[in-house]
Design a protein around this motif. Structure first.
Motif, PDB file in Angstrom:
ATOM      1  N   TYR A  52       0.888  -1.271  -0.073  1.00 24.88           N
ATOM      2  CA  TYR A  52      -0.059  -0.408   0.156  1.00 24.88           C
ATOM      3  C   TYR A  52       0.784   1.295   0.109  1.00 24.88           C
ATOM      4  N   VAL A  53       0.763   2.161  -1.065  1.00 28.04           N
ATOM      5  CA  VAL A  53       1.427   3.195  -0.996  1.00 28.04           C
ATOM      6  C   VAL A  53       0.675   4.401  -1.342  1.00 28.04           C
ATOM      7  N   GLU A  60      -5.405  17.004  -3.366  1.00 24.42           N
ATOM      8  CA  GLU A  60      -5.951  15.602  -2.621  1.00 24.42           C
ATOM      9  C   GLU A  60      -6.074  14.582  -3.791  1.00 24.42           C
ATOM     10  N   LEU A  61      -5.740  13.317  -3.570  1.00 17.19           N
ATOM     11  CA  LEU A  61      -5.813  12.382  -4.501  1.00 17.19           C
ATOM     12  C   LEU A  61      -6.522  11.258  -4.140  1.00 17.19           C
ATOM     13  N   PHE A 102      -2.998   1.789  -4.371  1.00 18.52           N
ATOM     14  CA  PHE A 102      -3.169   3.138  -3.648  1.00 18.52           C
ATOM     15  C   PHE A 102      -3.658   3.118  -1.986  1.00 18.52           C
ATOM     16  N   ASP A 103      -3.052   3.636  -1.333  1.00 19.63           N
ATOM     17  CA  ASP A 103      -3.428   3.526   0.418  1.00 19.63           C
ATOM     18  C   ASP A 103      -4.465   4.796   0.466  1.00 19.63           C
ATOM     19  N   THR A 104      -5.611   4.339   0.473  1.00 15.33           N
ATOM     20  CA  THR A 104      -6.903   5.323   0.962  1.00 15.33           C
ATOM     21  C   THR A 104      -7.099   5.719   2.192  1.00 15.33           C
ATOM     22  N   LEU A 105      -6.250   5.171   3.041  1.00 12.15           N
ATOM     23  CA  LEU A 105      -6.383   5.263   4.550  1.00 12.15           C
ATOM     24  C   LEU A 105      -6.058   6.934   4.924  1.00 12.15           C
ATOM     25  N   GLN A 106      -5.187   7.312   4.204  1.00 14.17           N
ATOM     26  CA  GLN A 106      -4.895   8.892   4.515  1.00 14.17           C
ATOM     27  C   GLN A 106      -5.857   9.773   4.096  1.00 14.17           C
ATOM     28  N   LYS A 111     -10.592  13.042   5.989  1.00 15.81           N
ATOM     29  CA  LYS A 111     -11.995  13.567   6.258  1.00 15.81           C
ATOM     30  C   LYS A 111     -12.457  13.515   7.963  1.00 15.81           C
ATOM     31  N   MET A 112     -12.016  12.533   8.330  1.00 15.93           N
ATOM     32  CA  MET A 112     -12.560  12.048   9.727  1.00 15.93           C
ATOM     33  C   MET A 112     -11.999  13.343  10.708  1.00 15.93           C
ATOM     34  N   ASP A 113     -10.981  13.650  10.364  1.00 18.70           N
ATOM     35  CA  ASP A 113     -10.165  14.816  11.112  1.00 18.70           C
ATOM     36  C   ASP A 113     -10.964  16.147  10.787  1.00 18.70           C
TER      37      ASP A 113
END
Length: 143
Positions: A52-53, A60-61, A102-106, A111-113
């Motif tokens: 995961y990269v 914003e990607l 692609f790492d969607t966690l960021q 969004k949560m922040d």
């Protein structure tokens, strides 16, 4: 009693470090920008490793962004080369096939922040007293 970290976890951690260096130093394709290897999940049989990269960018990607798709496809095409280099560096008998994602966690965490900031506001959770006169009169603080 199980170990704290399994062999698969240790292989994934070392593979993450090796891949981060290899992508930075060895992949010369200009379509691959500043790539960060966030996580590596290795299957139990060492058949596959999901990498995961994330990409460093000013905007914003998402997974559907053209530069993300292009970078992921370049990394997947270079996976054979990277797999050989990782195998030499780690001295593994069985080297997993590399699959880049692609790492969607960021994006999700941003969004949560923003939702938390919208709900709570910019007010700090704990009020801080910068006035030292109150602290001087408090016997617990001066003890």
């Amino acid at each position: 009693m199980p170990r704290e970290f399994s062999r698969i976890d240790r292989i994934g951690d070392q593979m993450q470090r090796e891949l981060a260096q290899l992508i930075q130093r060895e992949v010369k394709d200009p379509r691959v920008g500043m790539v960060t290897v966030n996580a590596v999940k290795v299957s139990r049989d060492l058949g596959y490793a999901d990498i995961y990269v994330s990409l460093l960018s000013t905007e914003e990607l998402t997974e559907d962004s053209p530069e993300v798709k292009e970078s992921i496809s370049v990394l997947n095409k270079a996976s054979g080369f990277l797999r050989g280099q990782v195998g030499r560096a780690m001295k593994l008998r069985v080297v997993p096939h590399l699959r880049f994602h692609f790492d969607t966690l960021q994006g999700y965490s941003r969004k949560m922040d923003s939702l938390i900031r919208e709900a709570v506001g910019e007010k700090p959770a704990v009020d801080r007293d910068d006035d030292d006169t109150d602290n001087q009169n408090d016997p617990e603080r001066n003890a």
